[in-house]
Design a protein around this motif. Structure first.
Motif, PDB file in Angstrom:
ATOM      1  N   LYS A  40       0.831  -1.209   0.000  1.00 29.09           N
ATOM      2  CA  LYS A  40       0.000   0.000   0.000  1.00 29.09           C
ATOM      3  C   LYS A  40       0.866   1.259   0.000  1.00 29.09           C
ATOM      4  O   LYS A  40       0.590   2.219  -0.719  1.00 29.09           O
ATOM      5  CB  LYS A  40      -0.950  -0.001   1.193  1.00 29.09           C
ATOM      6  CG  LYS A  40      -1.915   1.154   1.168  1.00 29.09           C
ATOM      7  CD  LYS A  40      -3.009   1.021   2.195  1.00 29.09           C
ATOM      8  CE  LYS A  40      -3.990   2.183   2.059  1.00 29.09           C
ATOM      9  NZ  LYS A  40      -5.124   2.025   2.960  1.00 29.09           N
ATOM     10  N   ASP A  43       2.557   1.552  -3.493  1.00 26.98           N
ATOM     11  CA  ASP A  43       1.607   1.989  -4.525  1.00 26.98           C
ATOM     12  C   ASP A  43       1.324   3.489  -4.434  1.00 26.98           C
ATOM     13  O   ASP A  43       1.215   4.169  -5.448  1.00 26.98           O
ATOM     14  CB  ASP A  43       0.296   1.198  -4.424  1.00 26.98           C
ATOM     15  CG  ASP A  43       0.449  -0.254  -4.862  1.00 26.98           C
ATOM     16  OD1 ASP A  43       1.472  -0.593  -5.507  1.00 26.98           O
ATOM     17  OD2 ASP A  43      -0.454  -1.049  -4.534  1.00 26.98           O
ATOM     18  N   PHE A  44       1.234   4.013  -3.219  1.00 28.90           N
ATOM     19  CA  PHE A  44       1.007   5.443  -3.033  1.00 28.90           C
ATOM     20  C   PHE A  44       2.212   6.254  -3.503  1.00 28.90           C
ATOM     21  O   PHE A  44       2.084   7.202  -4.276  1.00 28.90           O
ATOM     22  CB  PHE A  44       0.707   5.744  -1.561  1.00 28.90           C
ATOM     23  CG  PHE A  44       0.441   7.193  -1.290  1.00 28.90           C
ATOM     24  CD1 PHE A  44      -0.825   7.719  -1.444  1.00 28.90           C
ATOM     25  CD2 PHE A  44       1.468   8.037  -0.875  1.00 28.90           C
ATOM     26  CE1 PHE A  44      -1.078   9.064  -1.201  1.00 28.90           C
ATOM     27  CE2 PHE A  44       1.229   9.378  -0.632  1.00 28.90           C
ATOM     28  CZ  PHE A  44      -0.048   9.894  -0.797  1.00 28.90           C
ATOM     29  N   ASP A  47       3.352   6.669  -7.423  1.00 33.41           N
ATOM     30  CA  ASP A  47       2.586   7.567  -8.286  1.00 33.41           C
ATOM     31  C   ASP A  47       2.911   9.013  -7.936  1.00 33.41           C
ATOM     32  O   ASP A  47       2.549   9.499  -6.861  1.00 33.41           O
ATOM     33  CB  ASP A  47       1.093   7.285  -8.098  1.00 33.41           C
ATOM     34  CG  ASP A  47       0.206   8.070  -9.035  1.00 33.41           C
ATOM     35  OD1 ASP A  47       0.693   9.012  -9.696  1.00 33.41           O
ATOM     36  OD2 ASP A  47      -0.990   7.736  -9.105  1.00 33.41           O
ATOM     37  N   ASN A  50       0.511  11.588  -6.311  1.00 30.63           N
ATOM     38  CA  ASN A  50       0.274  11.595  -4.866  1.00 30.63           C
ATOM     39  C   ASN A  50       1.255  12.469  -4.088  1.00 30.63           C
ATOM     40  O   ASN A  50       0.997  12.813  -2.936  1.00 30.63           O
ATOM     41  CB  ASN A  50       0.336  10.168  -4.315  1.00 30.63           C
ATOM     42  CG  ASN A  50      -0.825   9.340  -4.803  1.00 30.63           C
ATOM     43  OD1 ASN A  50      -1.918   9.841  -5.023  1.00 30.63           O
ATOM     44  ND2 ASN A  50      -0.580   8.053  -4.992  1.00 30.63           N
ATOM     45  N   LEU A 151       3.063  11.339   5.142  1.00 33.71           N
ATOM     46  CA  LEU A 151       2.802   9.958   4.720  1.00 33.71           C
ATOM     47  C   LEU A 151       2.090   9.195   5.838  1.00 33.71           C
ATOM     48  O   LEU A 151       1.110   8.479   5.586  1.00 33.71           O
ATOM     49  CB  LEU A 151       4.101   9.268   4.325  1.00 33.71           C
ATOM     50  CG  LEU A 151       3.984   7.875   3.747  1.00 33.71           C
ATOM     51  CD1 LEU A 151       3.243   7.900   2.413  1.00 33.71           C
ATOM     52  CD2 LEU A 151       5.363   7.251   3.566  1.00 33.71           C
ATOM     53  N   LEU A 155      -1.697   7.804   5.271  1.00 37.10           N
ATOM     54  CA  LEU A 155      -1.884   6.355   5.173  1.00 37.10           C
ATOM     55  C   LEU A 155      -2.146   5.678   6.525  1.00 37.10           C
ATOM     56  O   LEU A 155      -2.492   4.506   6.555  1.00 37.10           O
ATOM     57  CB  LEU A 155      -0.672   5.700   4.501  1.00 37.10           C
ATOM     58  CG  LEU A 155      -0.404   6.134   3.059  1.00 37.10           C
ATOM     59  CD1 LEU A 155       0.780   5.373   2.510  1.00 37.10           C
ATOM     60  CD2 LEU A 155      -1.630   5.939   2.188  1.00 37.10           C
TER      61      LEU A 155
END
Length: 156
Positions: A40, A43-44, A47, A50, A151, A155
């Protein structure tokens, strides 16, 4: 009169030497634990769209991004364009300038799974001369802290 001109020239030469002095690599780093699996977090961070969410909103303007690149202005003074140089799934994301930056730099996100959590290290390596180091070191350290803490906030 000649001594005043000579003194001015000596001072100018000294200033030029300081401004063009050897550049050294400086490292600014922050390590946090994110209560999410590495997939997770990766993936954040993989990109670039983000990354705007990680930046201090009051300092960033004109944000444009794609999955691989981002460009923006810092306090309306400096334009910066960054791109992902490499991605190692669930381990590392390396970001480098896409265009000529004010100074050479590399941003690195490193992930290390720890049970259900992920240890994340955000590093900025910047090649700075003495004058630039005095001017931007504090801001680069704060940036690593801000992005890493953002972050965690985003998250969990």
């Amino acid at each position: 009169m000649i001594s005043a001109v000579g003194s001015f020239i000596c001072q100018l030469i000294l200033i030029c030497k300081v401004l063009t002095a050897n550049y050294t690599m400086n490292t600014f780093q922050n390590k946090v634990t994110v209560h999410q699996p590495a997939t997770k977090v990766f993936d954040f961070l993989a990109d670039m769209n983000n990354h705007q969410k990680l930046m201090p909103a009051e300092d960033i303007g004109d944000w444009k991004s794609t999955y691989n690149e981002a460009s923006f202005n810092i306090r309306g003074m400096i334009s910066l364009s960054l791109k992902v140089d490499s991605r190692t799934v669930n381990e590392q994301i390396k970001i480098v300038p896409a265009e000529k930056p004010p100074f050479e730099m590399e941003l690195m996100w490193e992930l290390k799974p720890s049970g259900q959590d992920t240890e994340v290290t955000f590093t900025i390596n910047a090649e700075l001369n003495l004058m630039m180091k005095m001017a931007v070191s504090g801001q680069l350290k704060k940036l690593t802290e801000h992005e890493a803490n953002s972050l965690i906030f985003l998250l969990g």
